[in-house]
Design an enzyme around this catalytic site. Sequence first.
Site, short mmCIF file in Angstrom:
data_model
loop_
_atom_site.label_atom_id
_atom_site.label_comp_id
_atom_site.label_asym_id
_atom_site.label_seq_id
_atom_site.Cartn_x
_atom_site.Cartn_y
_atom_site.Cartn_z
N LYS A 1 -10.94 28.04 -34.13
CA LYS A 1 -11.62 29.09 -33.35
C LYS A 1 -10.90 30.43 -33.47
CE LYS A 1 -11.30 26.88 -29.37
NZ LYS A 1 -10.64 25.60 -29.73
N ARG B 1 -13.99 26.72 -20.81
CA ARG B 1 -13.48 25.38 -21.13
C ARG B 1 -13.92 24.36 -20.08
NH1 ARG B 1 -8.78 27.13 -24.30
NH2 ARG B 1 -7.61 25.38 -25.16
N ARG C 1 0.31 24.14 -37.92
CA ARG C 1 0.40 25.35 -37.09
C ARG C 1 1.74 25.40 -36.35
NH1 ARG C 1 -4.25 26.45 -32.77
NH2 ARG C 1 -3.21 24.80 -31.65
N ARG D 1 4.19 27.31 -31.61
CA ARG D 1 3.67 27.27 -30.25
C ARG D 1 4.27 26.13 -29.46
NH1 ARG D 1 -2.76 28.08 -29.88
NH2 ARG D 1 -2.39 26.58 -28.22
N ARG E 1 -4.17 17.74 -24.79
CA ARG E 1 -5.20 18.79 -24.98
C ARG E 1 -6.50 18.21 -25.53
NH1 ARG E 1 -2.31 22.75 -28.64
NH2 ARG E 1 -4.13 24.07 -28.38
P1 AMP Z 1 -5.60 27.84 -26.50
O1 AMP Z 1 -4.76 28.83 -27.20
O2 AMP Z 1 -7.02 28.30 -26.31
O3 AMP Z 1 -5.55 26.48 -27.12
O4 AMP Z 1 -5.00 27.68 -25.03
C1 AMP Z 1 -3.67 27.25 -24.81
C2 AMP Z 1 -3.53 26.74 -23.37
O5 AMP Z 1 -3.83 27.81 -22.46
C3 AMP Z 1 -4.49 25.61 -22.98
O6 AMP Z 1 -4.01 24.33 -23.36
C4 AMP Z 1 -4.54 25.78 -21.47
O7 AMP Z 1 -3.38 25.33 -20.84
C5 AMP Z 1 -4.56 27.31 -21.33
N1 AMP Z 1 -5.93 27.86 -21.40
C6 AMP Z 1 -6.44 28.68 -22.35
N2 AMP Z 1 -7.71 28.98 -22.11
C7 AMP Z 1 -8.04 28.32 -20.96
C8 AMP Z 1 -9.23 28.21 -20.20
N3 AMP Z 1 -10.36 28.85 -20.58
N4 AMP Z 1 -9.20 27.47 -19.07
C9 AMP Z 1 -8.07 26.85 -18.68
N5 AMP Z 1 -6.93 26.87 -19.37
C10 AMP Z 1 -6.90 27.61 -20.50
#
Ligand code: AMP
Length: 188
Positions: free
Chosen positions: A13, A88, A127, A133, A144
Amino acid sequence: MNIVLFGPPGAGKGTQAKRLVQERNWVQLSTGDMLREARQAGTPLGQKVADIMDSGNLVSDEIVIALILERLEEAEKAGGAIFDGFPRTVAQAEALDDLLRSRGAQIDRVVRLVVDENALVQRMEKRAKEEGRADDTVEAFKTRLETYANQTAPLIPYYEGQGKLADVDGMGTVESVAEAISEVLDRE
Ligand code: AMP
């Protein structure tokens, strides 16, 4: 145009959102990136969400909705928002629909990157080496994926019901996936 890039963690994404920013001058609204920035800046919000993020669980709907709200005007001015990693949960999707409706807008299309979940762990490990990360560990990544299945996948019928969902094969090269996304976006 307001679009949601949808898919499990590691589906690509973020990569595709960044391409769309370059190609169309739209604004990427990635709640994950915003949360990581808050952490890096050491803000109270960043400190509050650090452990939750590292475990692979979701932070509260209120927090991410507030972050989106802060950047919405910028996206409106650019003529396009790419929601990446948001919404999400169904509650977030409903809040986003309400928010956009109150501004005379809506989600126009939801592009779902369809990927082989077995390949995701490998992508994540790659990654982890490239970006380092903190939540790219096998254990956090498993959480996740579970969180995605339990809390995020219900958005598929939600957006299908609205007639907005378009599937794109996310397993090809970055270029071929980008082409397939463009085709969906340019379709009437
Ligand atoms: P991402 O980079 O989108 O994979 O997000 C990394 C982490 O940030 C996720 O595993 C969640 O802990 C938090 N996070 C990001 N976006 C959201 C969201 N829309 N709702 C809740 N937690 C989020």
